[in-house]
Design a protein around this motif. Sequence first.
Motif, PDB file in Angstrom:
ATOM      1  N   TRP A 185      -9.779   4.879  -1.047  1.00  0.00           N
ATOM      2  CA  TRP A 185      -9.577   5.440   0.291  1.00  0.00           C
ATOM      3  C   TRP A 185      -8.093   5.502   0.624  1.00  0.00           C
ATOM      4  N   VAL A 186      -7.351   4.444   0.276  1.00  0.00           N
ATOM      5  CA  VAL A 186      -5.919   4.412   0.560  1.00  0.00           C
ATOM      6  C   VAL A 186      -5.208   5.548  -0.155  1.00  0.00           C
ATOM      7  N   LYS A 187      -5.570   5.778  -1.422  1.00  0.00           N
ATOM      8  CA  LYS A 187      -4.934   6.855  -2.179  1.00  0.00           C
ATOM      9  C   LYS A 187      -5.225   8.215  -1.561  1.00  0.00           C
ATOM     10  N   ARG A 188      -6.453   8.397  -1.082  1.00  0.00           N
ATOM     11  CA  ARG A 188      -6.805   9.681  -0.478  1.00  0.00           C
ATOM     12  C   ARG A 188      -6.119   9.883   0.873  1.00  0.00           C
ATOM     13  N   ASN A 189      -5.746   8.797   1.515  1.00  0.00           N
ATOM     14  CA  ASN A 189      -5.166   8.881   2.857  1.00  0.00           C
ATOM     15  C   ASN A 189      -3.768   8.260   2.883  1.00  0.00           C
ATOM     16  N   GLN A 190      -3.019   8.479   1.817  1.00  0.00           N
ATOM     17  CA  GLN A 190      -1.697   7.871   1.710  1.00  0.00           C
ATOM     18  C   GLN A 190      -0.777   8.274   2.856  1.00  0.00           C
ATOM     19  N   ARG A 191      -0.860   9.522   3.281  1.00  0.00           N
ATOM     20  CA  ARG A 191      -0.022   9.986   4.384  1.00  0.00           C
ATOM     21  C   ARG A 191      -0.336   9.233   5.671  1.00  0.00           C
ATOM     22  N   THR A 192      -1.612   9.004   5.928  1.00  0.00           N
ATOM     23  CA  THR A 192      -2.014   8.253   7.121  1.00  0.00           C
ATOM     24  C   THR A 192      -1.470   6.831   7.074  1.00  0.00           C
ATOM     25  N   VAL A 193      -1.554   6.215   5.896  1.00  0.00           N
ATOM     26  CA  VAL A 193      -1.033   4.849   5.725  1.00  0.00           C
ATOM     27  C   VAL A 193       0.465   4.823   5.998  1.00  0.00           C
ATOM     28  N   ASN A 194       1.199   5.814   5.474  1.00  0.00           N
ATOM     29  CA  ASN A 194       2.640   5.864   5.682  1.00  0.00           C
ATOM     30  C   ASN A 194       2.996   6.033   7.152  1.00  0.00           C
ATOM     31  N   TYR A 196       2.104  -2.832 -13.639  1.00  0.00           N
ATOM     32  CA  TYR A 196       2.709  -4.130 -13.362  1.00  0.00           C
ATOM     33  C   TYR A 196       1.787  -5.283 -13.729  1.00  0.00           C
ATOM     34  N   LEU A 197       0.498  -5.140 -13.451  1.00  0.00           N
ATOM     35  CA  LEU A 197      -0.440  -6.188 -13.856  1.00  0.00           C
ATOM     36  C   LEU A 197      -0.436  -6.349 -15.373  1.00  0.00           C
ATOM     37  N   SER A 198      -0.314  -5.242 -16.085  1.00  0.00           N
ATOM     38  CA  SER A 198      -0.275  -5.295 -17.543  1.00  0.00           C
ATOM     39  C   SER A 198       0.973  -6.011 -18.025  1.00  0.00           C
ATOM     40  N   TYR A 199       2.123  -5.667 -17.435  1.00  0.00           N
ATOM     41  CA  TYR A 199       3.379  -6.285 -17.846  1.00  0.00           C
ATOM     42  C   TYR A 199       3.397  -7.784 -17.560  1.00  0.00           C
ATOM     43  N   MET A 200       2.940  -8.177 -16.354  1.00  0.00           N
ATOM     44  CA  MET A 200       3.075  -9.576 -15.950  1.00  0.00           C
ATOM     45  C   MET A 200       2.081 -10.502 -16.649  1.00  0.00           C
ATOM     46  N   PHE A 219       0.805  -1.223   0.000  1.00  0.00           N
ATOM     47  CA  PHE A 219       0.000   0.000   0.000  1.00  0.00           C
ATOM     48  C   PHE A 219       0.842   1.278   0.000  1.00  0.00           C
ATOM     49  N   SER A 220       2.156   1.127  -0.104  1.00  0.00           N
ATOM     50  CA  SER A 220       3.035   2.292  -0.105  1.00  0.00           C
ATOM     51  C   SER A 220       2.994   2.981  -1.466  1.00  0.00           C
ATOM     52  N   PRO A 221       3.475   4.233  -1.534  1.00  0.00           N
ATOM     53  CA  PRO A 221       3.503   4.959  -2.816  1.00  0.00           C
ATOM     54  C   PRO A 221       4.410   4.311  -3.845  1.00  0.00           C
ATOM     55  N   CYS A 222       5.268   3.392  -3.407  1.00  0.00           N
ATOM     56  CA  CYS A 222       6.175   2.717  -4.338  1.00  0.00           C
ATOM     57  C   CYS A 222       5.456   1.683  -5.200  1.00  0.00           C
ATOM     58  N   VAL A 223       4.392   1.112  -4.683  1.00  0.00           N
ATOM     59  CA  VAL A 223       3.773  -0.041  -5.332  1.00  0.00           C
ATOM     60  C   VAL A 223       2.366   0.258  -5.837  1.00  0.00           C
ATOM     61  N   LEU A 224       1.479   0.720  -4.956  1.00  0.00           N
ATOM     62  CA  LEU A 224       0.063   0.840  -5.305  1.00  0.00           C
ATOM     63  C   LEU A 224      -0.203   1.687  -6.547  1.00  0.00           C
ATOM     64  N   PRO A 225       0.410   2.864  -6.694  1.00  0.00           N
ATOM     65  CA  PRO A 225       0.108   3.666  -7.886  1.00  0.00           C
ATOM     66  C   PRO A 225       0.556   3.005  -9.193  1.00  0.00           C
ATOM     67  N   PHE A 267      -9.786  -6.467 -10.982  1.00  0.00           N
ATOM     68  CA  PHE A 267      -9.035  -5.216 -11.049  1.00  0.00           C
ATOM     69  C   PHE A 267      -9.910  -3.994 -10.764  1.00  0.00           C
ATOM     70  N   GLY A 268     -11.038  -3.871 -11.451  1.00  0.00           N
ATOM     71  CA  GLY A 268     -11.878  -2.688 -11.300  1.00  0.00           C
ATOM     72  C   GLY A 268     -12.370  -2.505  -9.891  1.00  0.00           C
ATOM     73  N   ARG A 269     -12.920  -3.560  -9.303  1.00  0.00           N
ATOM     74  CA  ARG A 269     -13.444  -3.470  -7.939  1.00  0.00           C
ATOM     75  C   ARG A 269     -12.322  -3.217  -6.934  1.00  0.00           C
ATOM     76  N   PHE A 270     -11.160  -3.843  -7.171  1.00  0.00           N
ATOM     77  CA  PHE A 270     -10.041  -3.661  -6.258  1.00  0.00           C
ATOM     78  C   PHE A 270      -9.575  -2.214  -6.263  1.00  0.00           C
ATOM     79  N   MET A 271      -9.433  -1.617  -7.437  1.00  0.00           N
ATOM     80  CA  MET A 271      -8.959  -0.243  -7.524  1.00  0.00           C
ATOM     81  C   MET A 271      -9.972   0.730  -6.919  1.00  0.00           C
ATOM     82  N   ASN A 272     -11.258   0.419  -7.067  1.00  0.00           N
ATOM     83  CA  ASN A 272     -12.272   1.266  -6.417  1.00  0.00           C
ATOM     84  C   ASN A 272     -12.143   1.199  -4.898  1.00  0.00           C
ATOM     85  N   ALA A 273     -11.856  -0.003  -4.403  1.00  0.00           N
ATOM     86  CA  ALA A 273     -11.702  -0.178  -2.958  1.00  0.00           C
ATOM     87  C   ALA A 273     -10.452   0.532  -2.448  1.00  0.00           C
ATOM     88  N   MET A 274      -9.457   0.691  -3.331  1.00  0.00           N
ATOM     89  CA  MET A 274      -8.204   1.331  -2.934  1.00  0.00           C
ATOM     90  C   MET A 274      -8.278   2.852  -2.981  1.00  0.00           C
TER      91      MET A 274
END
Length: 248
Positions: A202-211, A41-45, A30-36, A193-200
């Motif tokens: 909140w994480v994107k909006r609160n990235q600082r809190t997650v960090n 990465y899903l496309s590449y793999m 969930f860090s800024p290194c991976v989630l965005p 993918f679609g549902r997962f990204m929608n669920a994420m």
Amino acid sequence: MTDWFVDTVGSGSLVLAVPIAVLAGLVSFFSPCVLPLLPGYLSYMTGVGVQDLDTARRGRMLIGSTLFVLGFSVVFVTGGLLFGSIGARLAEHQRPISIVMGVVVILLGLVFMGFIPLMQREYKIHAVPAVGLAVAPLLGALFAFGWIPCIGPTLGTVLTLANTEGTAARGAFLSFTYCLGLGIPFVVAALGFGRFMNAMAWVKRNQRTVNVAGGLLLVTVGLLLVTGAYDSMVESLRSTFGTGTAAI
């Protein structure tokens, strides 16, 4: 084989370390290194275009994401094996090592929270080949090596705990649980993918809190190591669950 597995996994120290490792893996994901960068990465793999990820065949998405996770797991588990082996050779110096490594983990936690600006620059591999299922494991290994500077705080904490385990087998198993925390979300995202990204969202909006939450986890582990509380908790758990004397 069964006795070896029970003794290794049933070690009292792992009862404490495994949940920390799984949480560290989740924090890494969930860090800024991976989630965005997840869509890329899903496309590449999988060899599926980003615009088609939500409609691609689930079988292909499952295979590609699983192979990718296996690729970086081999790298990280090998690291845990190495650190656990080193810990076994330095067992008589465990207390001073715990203090030093605890200080390092505290610093890593502060880095993760963004409190050490000089260490915020990211050195990682940005260019990856447009591949697919055949080389998804290689891409996973590339992810492991290329993103070490970015996920280093959480990975470093897990490797520190692997060192305290005192055996190569327990160190490898601990790193494996870290890979589960980091890898399972990749597979879940691939399957929906679609549902997962929608669920994420909140994480994107609160990235600082997650960090900050992730950094506090690392700082807490570091303080436990420095003060000796971690060793005391391990000894208490070992008296309850056993020491795993058959582990190698």
